[in-house]
Design a protein around this motif. Structure first.
Motif, PDB file in Angstrom:
ATOM      1  N   GLY A 144       0.845  -1.053   0.047  1.00 62.04           N
ATOM      2  CA  GLY A 144      -0.016  -0.072  -0.067  1.00 62.04           C
ATOM      3  C   GLY A 144       0.760   1.290   0.038  1.00 62.04           C
ATOM      4  N   PHE A 145       1.991   1.451   0.832  1.00 62.82           N
ATOM      5  CA  PHE A 145       2.682   2.372   0.997  1.00 62.82           C
ATOM      6  C   PHE A 145       3.395   2.802  -0.610  1.00 62.82           C
ATOM      7  N   LEU A 146       4.074   1.830  -1.020  1.00 61.22           N
ATOM      8  CA  LEU A 146       4.788   1.852  -2.176  1.00 61.22           C
ATOM      9  C   LEU A 146       3.855   2.121  -3.419  1.00 61.22           C
ATOM     10  N   VAL A 147       2.682   1.775  -3.366  1.00 62.16           N
ATOM     11  CA  VAL A 147       1.613   2.155  -4.667  1.00 62.16           C
ATOM     12  C   VAL A 147       1.311   3.838  -4.149  1.00 62.16           C
ATOM     13  N   MET A 148       1.032   4.269  -3.066  1.00 64.27           N
ATOM     14  CA  MET A 148       0.639   5.436  -2.887  1.00 64.27           C
ATOM     15  C   MET A 148       1.692   6.380  -2.789  1.00 64.27           C
ATOM     16  N   LEU A 149       3.100   5.710  -2.624  1.00 62.51           N
ATOM     17  CA  LEU A 149       4.304   6.731  -2.967  1.00 62.51           C
ATOM     18  C   LEU A 149       4.369   6.957  -4.317  1.00 62.51           C
ATOM     19  N   PHE A 150       3.901   6.188  -5.226  1.00 66.53           N
ATOM     20  CA  PHE A 150       4.035   6.463  -6.672  1.00 66.53           C
ATOM     21  C   PHE A 150       2.962   7.492  -6.976  1.00 66.53           C
ATOM     22  N   PHE A 151       1.755   7.361  -6.408  1.00 67.23           N
ATOM     23  CA  PHE A 151       0.818   8.583  -6.518  1.00 67.23           C
ATOM     24  C   PHE A 151       1.256   9.705  -5.893  1.00 67.23           C
ATOM     25  N   SER A 152       1.982   9.815  -4.854  1.00 68.49           N
ATOM     26  CA  SER A 152       2.408  11.063  -4.140  1.00 68.49           C
ATOM     27  C   SER A 152       3.219  11.750  -5.427  1.00 68.49           C
ATOM     28  N   PHE A 153       4.016  10.964  -6.157  1.00 68.69           N
ATOM     29  CA  PHE A 153       4.767  11.501  -7.179  1.00 68.69           C
ATOM     30  C   PHE A 153       4.048  12.231  -8.070  1.00 68.69           C
ATOM     31  N   LEU A 154       2.890  11.518  -8.590  1.00 70.30           N
ATOM     32  CA  LEU A 154       2.186  11.908  -9.860  1.00 70.30           C
ATOM     33  C   LEU A 154       1.348  13.211  -9.087  1.00 70.30           C
ATOM     34  N   ILE A 155       0.809  13.284  -8.059  1.00 70.53           N
ATOM     35  CA  ILE A 155       0.079  14.382  -7.581  1.00 70.53           C
ATOM     36  C   ILE A 155       1.047  15.477  -7.443  1.00 70.53           C
ATOM     37  N   ASN A 156       2.165  15.391  -6.721  1.00 67.65           N
ATOM     38  CA  ASN A 156       3.000  16.520  -6.537  1.00 67.65           C
ATOM     39  C   ASN A 156       3.549  17.189  -7.874  1.00 67.65           C
ATOM     40  N   SER A 157       3.845  16.269  -8.710  1.00 64.19           N
ATOM     41  CA  SER A 157       4.127  16.722  -9.964  1.00 64.19           C
ATOM     42  C   SER A 157       2.906  17.513 -10.901  1.00 64.19           C
ATOM     43  N   GLN A 206      -8.225  18.206   4.905  1.00 66.72           N
ATOM     44  CA  GLN A 206      -9.135  17.133   4.224  1.00 66.72           C
ATOM     45  C   GLN A 206      -9.680  17.394   2.785  1.00 66.72           C
ATOM     46  N   TRP A 207     -10.144  18.657   2.456  1.00 60.27           N
ATOM     47  CA  TRP A 207     -10.396  18.998   1.203  1.00 60.27           C
ATOM     48  C   TRP A 207      -9.740  19.399   0.226  1.00 60.27           C
ATOM     49  N   LEU A 208      -8.221  19.141   0.498  1.00 56.42           N
ATOM     50  CA  LEU A 208      -7.294  19.652  -0.386  1.00 56.42           C
ATOM     51  C   LEU A 208      -6.508  18.623  -0.582  1.00 56.42           C
ATOM     52  N   PRO A 209      -5.601  18.885  -1.830  1.00 56.82           N
ATOM     53  CA  PRO A 209      -4.883  17.611  -2.423  1.00 56.82           C
ATOM     54  C   PRO A 209      -3.582  17.281  -1.641  1.00 56.82           C
ATOM     55  N   PHE A 210      -3.104  18.215  -0.957  1.00 56.24           N
ATOM     56  CA  PHE A 210      -1.662  18.031  -0.169  1.00 56.24           C
ATOM     57  C   PHE A 210      -1.658  16.958   0.724  1.00 56.24           C
ATOM     58  N   GLN A 211      -2.651  16.712   1.489  1.00 53.37           N
ATOM     59  CA  GLN A 211      -2.737  15.365   2.304  1.00 53.37           C
ATOM     60  C   GLN A 211      -2.216  13.909   1.688  1.00 53.37           C
ATOM     61  N   ALA A 212      -2.558  14.055   0.428  1.00 53.03           N
ATOM     62  CA  ALA A 212      -2.476  12.789  -0.414  1.00 53.03           C
ATOM     63  C   ALA A 212      -0.690  12.504  -0.894  1.00 53.03           C
ATOM     64  N   ILE A 213       0.084  13.440  -0.786  1.00 56.39           N
ATOM     65  CA  ILE A 213       1.461  13.650  -0.900  1.00 56.39           C
ATOM     66  C   ILE A 213       2.158  13.056   0.112  1.00 56.39           C
ATOM     67  N   VAL A 233      -7.709   5.612   1.841  1.00 51.58           N
ATOM     68  CA  VAL A 233      -6.971   6.514   1.759  1.00 51.58           C
ATOM     69  C   VAL A 233      -6.340   6.521   0.092  1.00 51.58           C
ATOM     70  N   PHE A 234      -6.273   5.221  -0.213  1.00 55.12           N
ATOM     71  CA  PHE A 234      -5.759   5.233  -1.700  1.00 55.12           C
ATOM     72  C   PHE A 234      -7.052   5.868  -2.580  1.00 55.12           C
ATOM     73  N   GLY A 235      -7.873   5.664  -2.288  1.00 54.60           N
ATOM     74  CA  GLY A 235      -9.169   6.171  -3.105  1.00 54.60           C
ATOM     75  C   GLY A 235      -9.172   7.753  -3.143  1.00 54.60           C
ATOM     76  N   ILE A 236      -8.676   8.309  -2.070  1.00 52.60           N
ATOM     77  CA  ILE A 236      -8.498   9.917  -1.952  1.00 52.60           C
ATOM     78  C   ILE A 236      -7.564  10.298  -2.809  1.00 52.60           C
ATOM     79  N   GLN A 237      -6.305   9.287  -2.971  1.00 49.75           N
ATOM     80  CA  GLN A 237      -5.087   9.852  -3.924  1.00 49.75           C
ATOM     81  C   GLN A 237      -5.671   9.536  -5.369  1.00 49.75           C
ATOM     82  N   LEU A 238      -6.557   8.598  -5.616  1.00 51.75           N
ATOM     83  CA  LEU A 238      -6.792   8.292  -6.763  1.00 51.75           C
ATOM     84  C   LEU A 238      -8.320   9.559  -7.319  1.00 51.75           C
ATOM     85  N   LEU A 239      -8.871   9.852  -6.422  1.00 47.95           N
ATOM     86  CA  LEU A 239      -9.725  11.130  -6.587  1.00 47.95           C
ATOM     87  C   LEU A 239      -8.925  12.467  -7.050  1.00 47.95           C
ATOM     88  N   TRP A 240      -7.818  12.693  -6.236  1.00 49.74           N
ATOM     89  CA  TRP A 240      -7.291  14.067  -6.665  1.00 49.74           C
ATOM     90  C   TRP A 240      -6.316  13.777  -7.805  1.00 49.74           C
TER      91      TRP A 240
END
Length: 264
Positions: A144-157, A206-213, A233-240
């Motif tokens: 879960g962490f490694l997958v979410m880490l990849f999406f952290s990169f995507l959202i930050n980018s 909770q309504w902003l994308p930063f927490q997903a990073i 929480v992964f669903g929140i990342q996908l949403l953003w």
């Protein structure tokens, strides 16, 4: 065409490899940051069992993994895009047979791979030696962490791309880029976990994308989020991630209509 895009990943990785000594010194700087936060939080806890839902042990792990995760998802795509706009080279990108923004993402990912292999992993190993960091024993938490880490990169980018494209409209967006970096570090939970913010402010977060990073992946790694909560929480990342595609598309579309080149 796909192989052409993957070449951008390889080229950026090799480019970063040429300057790897800079990143070895960067590991020491990150260790200094982790050390400062570690001793600060130890003083704050002062024997208390839990603060903001974090035990002292979880906070140590959260601080270490959050800074090491930043080593992976951090990039300067905003500054690269702004430079291309200001010097006019963006005009050449418009006529090349590829998607400019997708190329920037591939270049950012190539840099991220370099940082992951030669910065984050060695840095985390050093953190394990210097600080009482506890790695998760549940393989689901690791996945879960490694997958979410990849999406952290995507959202930050994505946020970097939006900030970089702002140069089309404000000409000089240096101040905006500096403000964005501070906002991301603070509101993503890197400096202070979001659960420690005042109730009204954490509700806004909770309504902003930063927490997903930072905050959500860190919560999974420390075990504060388990089981089906990881999917939530992964669903929140996908949403953003999908939600940020629309403003990027609209800004890129508007930007292409107002290009002008400064200088001569």
């Amino acid at each position: 065409m796909l192989s052409a895009y993957t070449d951008f990943i390889r080229i950026r990785f090799l480019t970063m490899l040429a300057y790897r000594v800079n990143y070895y010194s960067g590991i020491l700087i990150y260790m200094l940051n982790i050390g400062v936060y570690y001793f600060t939080w130890q003083a704050i806890y002062g024997g208390k069992g839990e603060i903001g839902g974090f035990t002292a042990s979880q906070m140590t792990t959260y601080v270490a993994v959050s800074w090491m995760a930043r080593a992976f998802y951090f990039n300067n795509l905003d500054r690269e895009i702004a430079t291309d706009i200001r010097d006019g080279s963006i005009a050449i990108q418009f006529i090349r047979p590829y998607n400019y923004l997708f190329v920037k993402m591939m270049q950012g990912f190539g840099e991220g791979l370099f940082r992951f292999l030669l910065f984050m992993i060695p840095g985390m190993a050093l953190a394990l030696l210097l600080f009482p960091v506890k790695l998760p024993s549940d393989p689901v938490a690791w996945i879960g962490f490694l997958v979410m880490l990849f999406f952290s990169f995507l959202i930050n980018s994505q946020l970097n791309i939006l900030t970089g494209l702002a140069a089309f409209f404000v000409e000089n967006n240096d101040g905006l880029m500096r403000m964005k970096r501070v906002v991301v570090d603070l509101f993503s939970g890197l400096v202070i976990p979001i659960s420690l913010f005042p109730g009204w402010l954490s509700g806004i977060m909770q309504w902003l994308p930063f927490q997903a990073i930072t905050y959500l992946p860190g919560s999974v790694f420390t075990g504060r989020t388990k089981g089906t909560g990881i999917l939530d929480v992964f669903g929140i990342q996908l949403l953003w991630f999908f939600g940020l595609l629309l403003p990027i598309y609209l800004m890129w579309r508007a930007a292409r209509k107002r290009l002008f080149v400064q200088g001569g």
